[in-house]
Design a protein around this motif. Structure first.
Motif, mmCIF file in Angstrom:
data_model
loop_
_atom_site.group_PDB
_atom_site.id
_atom_site.type_symbol
_atom_site.label_atom_id
_atom_site.label_comp_id
_atom_site.label_asym_id
_atom_site.label_seq_id
_atom_site.Cartn_x
_atom_site.Cartn_y
_atom_site.Cartn_z
ATOM 1 N N LEU A 206 -5.447 -32.053 -2.810
ATOM 2 C CA LEU A 206 -4.781 -30.870 -3.358
ATOM 3 C C LEU A 206 -4.696 -29.803 -2.281
ATOM 4 C CD1 LEU A 206 -3.673 -28.981 -5.595
ATOM 5 C CD2 LEU A 206 -6.027 -28.529 -6.282
ATOM 6 N N GLY A 207 -3.476 -29.440 -1.915
ATOM 7 C CA GLY A 207 -3.266 -28.330 -0.982
ATOM 8 C C GLY A 207 -3.210 -27.037 -1.775
ATOM 9 N N LEU A 208 -4.072 -26.108 -1.455
ATOM 10 C CA LEU A 208 -4.160 -24.881 -2.265
ATOM 11 C C LEU A 208 -3.096 -23.877 -1.854
ATOM 12 C CD1 LEU A 208 -8.015 -24.725 -2.422
ATOM 13 C CD2 LEU A 208 -6.464 -25.006 -4.378
ATOM 14 N N SER A 209 -2.355 -23.432 -2.849
ATOM 15 C CA SER A 209 -1.239 -22.523 -2.620
ATOM 16 C C SER A 209 -1.721 -21.082 -2.495
ATOM 17 C CB SER A 209 -0.267 -22.634 -3.796
ATOM 18 O OG SER A 209 0.662 -21.577 -3.765
ATOM 19 N N LEU A 210 -1.026 -20.334 -1.670
ATOM 20 C CA LEU A 210 -1.282 -18.889 -1.558
ATOM 21 C C LEU A 210 -0.032 -18.099 -1.930
ATOM 22 C CD1 LEU A 210 -3.310 -19.774 1.417
ATOM 23 C CD2 LEU A 210 -4.151 -17.855 0.062
ATOM 24 N N TYR A 211 0.819 -18.754 -2.720
ATOM 25 C CA TYR A 211 2.029 -18.095 -3.215
ATOM 26 C C TYR A 211 1.608 -17.170 -4.354
ATOM 27 C CZ TYR A 211 6.779 -17.781 -5.186
ATOM 28 O OH TYR A 211 7.990 -17.350 -5.656
ATOM 29 N N PRO A 212 1.934 -15.875 -4.268
ATOM 30 C CA PRO A 212 1.364 -14.899 -5.206
ATOM 31 C C PRO A 212 1.503 -15.243 -6.690
ATOM 32 C CG PRO A 212 2.378 -13.766 -3.389
ATOM 33 C CD PRO A 212 2.708 -15.217 -3.212
ATOM 34 N N TYR A 213 2.648 -15.842 -7.116
ATOM 35 C CA TYR A 213 2.775 -16.163 -8.536
ATOM 36 C C TYR A 213 1.764 -17.219 -8.979
ATOM 37 C CZ TYR A 213 7.175 -13.514 -8.805
ATOM 38 O OH TYR A 213 8.123 -12.526 -8.785
ATOM 39 N N HIS A 214 1.239 -17.978 -8.011
ATOM 40 C CA HIS A 214 0.232 -18.984 -8.351
ATOM 41 C C HIS A 214 -1.167 -18.367 -8.425
ATOM 42 C CE1 HIS A 214 2.980 -22.209 -6.346
ATOM 43 N NE2 HIS A 214 3.454 -21.782 -7.489
ATOM 44 N N LEU A 215 -1.350 -17.237 -7.763
ATOM 45 C CA LEU A 215 -2.692 -16.669 -7.609
ATOM 46 C C LEU A 215 -3.085 -15.827 -8.815
ATOM 47 C CD1 LEU A 215 -2.399 -15.426 -3.901
ATOM 48 C CD2 LEU A 215 -3.385 -17.587 -4.713
ATOM 49 N N PHE A 283 11.030 -12.844 -4.600
ATOM 50 C CA PHE A 283 9.806 -13.213 -3.902
ATOM 51 C C PHE A 283 8.801 -12.066 -3.983
ATOM 52 C CE2 PHE A 283 12.517 -16.358 -1.683
ATOM 53 C CZ PHE A 283 11.712 -17.466 -1.839
ATOM 54 N N PRO A 284 7.578 -12.366 -4.408
ATOM 55 C CA PRO A 284 6.555 -11.324 -4.495
ATOM 56 C C PRO A 284 5.940 -11.082 -3.121
ATOM 57 C CG PRO A 284 5.642 -13.435 -5.156
ATOM 58 C CD PRO A 284 7.079 -13.690 -4.789
ATOM 59 N N PRO A 285 5.355 -9.887 -2.909
ATOM 60 C CA PRO A 285 4.669 -9.671 -1.629
ATOM 61 C C PRO A 285 3.402 -10.526 -1.532
ATOM 62 C CG PRO A 285 4.393 -7.768 -3.089
ATOM 63 C CD PRO A 285 5.320 -8.709 -3.781
ATOM 64 N N GLN A 286 3.127 -11.036 -0.343
ATOM 65 C CA GLN A 286 1.905 -11.813 -0.121
ATOM 66 C C GLN A 286 0.688 -10.894 -0.249
ATOM 67 O OE1 GLN A 286 3.165 -15.429 -0.023
ATOM 68 N NE2 GLN A 286 1.130 -15.230 0.873
ATOM 69 N N PRO A 287 -0.478 -11.445 -0.594
ATOM 70 C CA PRO A 287 -1.702 -10.634 -0.532
ATOM 71 C C PRO A 287 -1.881 -10.096 0.890
ATOM 72 C CG PRO A 287 -2.146 -12.800 -1.505
ATOM 73 C CD PRO A 287 -0.748 -12.841 -0.984
ATOM 74 N N LEU A 288 -2.455 -8.917 0.991
ATOM 75 C CA LEU A 288 -2.587 -8.276 2.307
ATOM 76 C C LEU A 288 -3.361 -9.146 3.301
ATOM 77 C CD1 LEU A 288 -3.215 -4.532 1.308
ATOM 78 C CD2 LEU A 288 -1.164 -5.558 2.372
ATOM 79 N N TRP A 289 -4.315 -9.903 2.815
ATOM 80 C CA TRP A 289 -5.163 -10.706 3.711
ATOM 81 C C TRP A 289 -4.522 -12.044 4.081
ATOM 82 C CZ3 TRP A 289 -6.752 -15.364 1.564
ATOM 83 C CH2 TRP A 289 -6.590 -15.477 0.175
ATOM 84 N N PHE A 290 -3.373 -12.375 3.486
ATOM 85 C CA PHE A 290 -2.680 -13.611 3.872
ATOM 86 C C PHE A 290 -1.179 -13.358 3.850
ATOM 87 C CE2 PHE A 290 -1.111 -17.946 3.822
ATOM 88 C CZ PHE A 290 -1.946 -18.539 4.754
ATOM 89 N N GLN A 291 -0.714 -12.709 4.910
ATOM 90 C CA GLN A 291 0.681 -12.309 5.018
ATOM 91 C C GLN A 291 1.558 -13.405 5.602
ATOM 92 O OE1 GLN A 291 2.242 -8.866 4.668
ATOM 93 N NE2 GLN A 291 0.656 -8.980 3.107
ATOM 94 N N ASP A 292 1.035 -14.080 6.616
ATOM 95 C CA ASP A 292 1.846 -15.090 7.298
ATOM 96 C C ASP A 292 0.941 -16.014 8.111
ATOM 97 O OD1 ASP A 292 1.313 -13.861 9.851
ATOM 98 O OD2 ASP A 292 2.856 -12.371 9.385
ATOM 99 N N ASN A 293 1.552 -16.821 8.976
ATOM 100 C CA ASN A 293 0.783 -17.841 9.696
ATOM 101 C C ASN A 293 -0.308 -17.262 10.613
ATOM 102 O OD1 ASN A 293 1.636 -20.622 9.100
ATOM 103 N ND2 ASN A 293 3.685 -19.888 9.653
ATOM 104 N N ARG A 294 -0.226 -15.985 10.914
ATOM 105 C CA ARG A 294 -1.257 -15.384 11.774
ATOM 106 C C ARG A 294 -2.589 -15.231 11.050
ATOM 107 N NH1 ARG A 294 2.525 -10.443 13.603
ATOM 108 N NH2 ARG A 294 3.044 -10.723 11.407
ATOM 109 N N ASN A 295 -2.572 -15.390 9.709
ATOM 110 C CA ASN A 295 -3.782 -15.107 8.928
ATOM 111 C C ASN A 295 -4.631 -16.335 8.605
ATOM 112 O OD1 ASN A 295 -1.694 -12.715 7.381
ATOM 113 N ND2 ASN A 295 -3.394 -12.233 8.744
ATOM 114 N N PHE A 296 -4.343 -17.454 9.238
ATOM 115 C CA PHE A 296 -5.188 -18.629 8.969
ATOM 116 C C PHE A 296 -6.648 -18.394 9.383
ATOM 117 C CE2 PHE A 296 -1.350 -20.685 7.779
ATOM 118 C CZ PHE A 296 -1.735 -21.717 6.934
#
Lengths: 337, 337
Positions: A206-215, A283-296
């Motif tokens: 299971l790959g865990l999603s960080l898409y805001p509507y899923h969170l 599209f909803p805004p990403q959580p502040l702590w996971f905005q894009d690929n730089r936040n891995f």
């Protein structure tokens, strides 16, 4: 330069508006491989044109990315400080009712295919379909052919019954490339305890999603809440069955979201989503702590803080996907039909 | 020359290997109109090419046939001693997931479309599908669009639940263009008592098939057995809901039958038919008393012998289809979506 045994960071699904900037972010975030969606409701020929466009991206950004078909390709990307891109489809439209296109899609580099996307497909019911018919007869055959060929059966967006049917039938490990467990946050896309148990038995991931509507709490979901959920999930299905599938879509216009939900053409008022409280398609805004690929790295840090060991964190961040690919992507004899 | 009020003889479905010979037979049998299948699993473009081929047939046989889009066209054919051909599709593959193609197909002359063919389609489950999910969300929208446009919803080959769902939802009369009632002979394609009752309530029409696999005693089915069944059926659903849909396929090679059942591509061993006793895919011989289009008068004779009046026989032989077309084919405003 990392050795070939350095832990891999792998994202199980993204659908960004791909550009040099996105690839630079991936390098900055230390992302070694990304399963990139290259088609939803596209016809076969439209997918081919999407690959043509990708080949242009690869050529123009060969210092940052490469097209990966195997785990070896991913390790090669890591060794050369690039990000490996694996191709996948989020629906079976490109088959155009013809299972003979499965090995053709494999030859073109497709390594993941969802059986359905929210609605009914020819292979399986989707998670927002009104009546859940599970896997169809053609779907049973498609799984055999995907297993034989080496295309991962991806159960994201499939219905409960389709997930259970497919997990029973697939002879290779199956992925849910991007979703979250329903025990944490219940949406039509969430994965039930029953499917989680079957996924564990199947050796799937299971790959865990960080898409805001899923969170839980959507865009306001805290890193702690997310990482605590991961800990609870690992208690249930073990450390080996969990990865990341961020579902990052940054740069995409809202019109793309409407298209994802409606398919090629259906009446705009019916997105096939359950519940009247469903937000309009934007599209909803990403959580502040996971905005894009730089936040891995920030995600990795959160997992460590949630109590995972370094080794466990590495598994979740990519090593589990690497092990999964070893089994799931090995190509079998393509001539025996 | 018959007046415009002469009783019409109309066949609700055929898929012959069309030729001048078939058209000559239709004239000899006094058949005024035939709903001809011009596509099963074909893509939109393949259907267009089938229409191109039909246009050649029309041009080469303009003394015998014409392309009909309305009841007026059928009466014109009758007045000029020709056979009217109405186009229909036995699956929704030509939509290519795009409901926007429904009015386009109407413009090209399509007047019937089945929601599914044996298996699951994007619109509905088929009669031999393993799990019956009924009508899909897209199927609900398709029916609205077909109702609006003036394409007949044809429930032949659909699942039980899909039939009931569609009969509830369709605002226009619905057809089962070619089937038989299950009270007479039970096959996956037969129509249950429940669907018959709903069809009657809908103002719909059942075209009775003369395809041997549908018939009790198959190729050995007697005319008396068939016509007695018609009498029992009329007792249940009334004289106005019954027509003929012979399913004549003469001249077609067996390979066409395999293609019909398997779709564009699925594994040959799985035709999706229920029951191990299913015969291998080859066309069975027609009953001796109904070989081809020349035998419509013999069928009419059989109905009279079974006790139907002249007027009742005329209804079954075509007048019911004519009345149905008056309601079902009237084109509504095509611009309001």
């Amino acid at each position: 330069m990392p050795s070939s045994s350095s832990p891999l960071v792998i994202d199980g699904l993204q659908y960004c508006r791909w550009s040099r900037e996105v690839f630079l972010h991936a390098r900055e975030g230390g992302v070694d491989a990304i399963h990139a969606t290259i088609g939803y409701h596209e016809s076969f020929q439209e997918v081919v044109h999407n690959i043509v466009a990708w080949n242009k991206l690869f050529a123009e950004n060969s210092d940052l990315v490469l097209h990966a078909r195997t785990l070896t390709d991913i390790r090669q990307a890591q060794a050369s400080h690039r990000t490996a891109i694996l191709f996948g489809l989020q629906n079976c439209s490109a088959l155009e009712e013809n299972l003979g296109l499965i090995p053709i899609l494999f030859d073109l580099g497709i390594r993941f295919m969802q059986l359905s996307y929210n609605r009914q497909s020819l292979l399986a019911s989707g998670c927002t379909e009104q009546n859940d018919g599970g896997l169809t007869l053609l779907g049973q055959q498609a799984i055999r052919e995907m297993n034989r060929t080496g295309i991962v059966v991806d159960l994201s967006h499939a219905s409960e019954r389709a997930c259970l049917d497919a997990l029973t039938r697939s002879e290779r490990p199956v992925a849910v490339s991007h979703a979250i467990p329903s025990f944490w946050h219940k949406t039509p896309r969430s994965i039930s305890d029953k499917v989680l148990a079957a996924l564990k038995d199947n050796g799937g991931l299971l790959g865990l999603s960080l898409y805001p509507y899923h969170l839980k709490d959507h865009s306001n979901c805290s890193r702690e809440s997310f990482c605590t959920m991961v800990a609870r999930l690992v208690e249930r299905i073990g450390i080996d069955a969990v990865g990341i599938g961020s579902d990052l879509c940054y740069g995409q216009p809202d019109s793309v979201l409407a298209w994802m939900r409606q398919g090629r053409w259906s009446k705009p008022q019916a997105h096939g989503r359950k519940g009247a409280e469903e937000p309009p398609p934007s599209f909803p805004p990403q959580p502040l702590w996971f905005q894009d690929n730089r936040n891995f790295p920030a995600l990795q840090e959160g997992l460590l803080q949630a109590g995972f060991s370094q080794k466990e964190t590495e598994k979740i961040m990519g090593e589990n996907w690497a092990r999964f690919f070893q089994h799931a992507l090995s190509h079998q004899d393509n001539t025996k039909a």
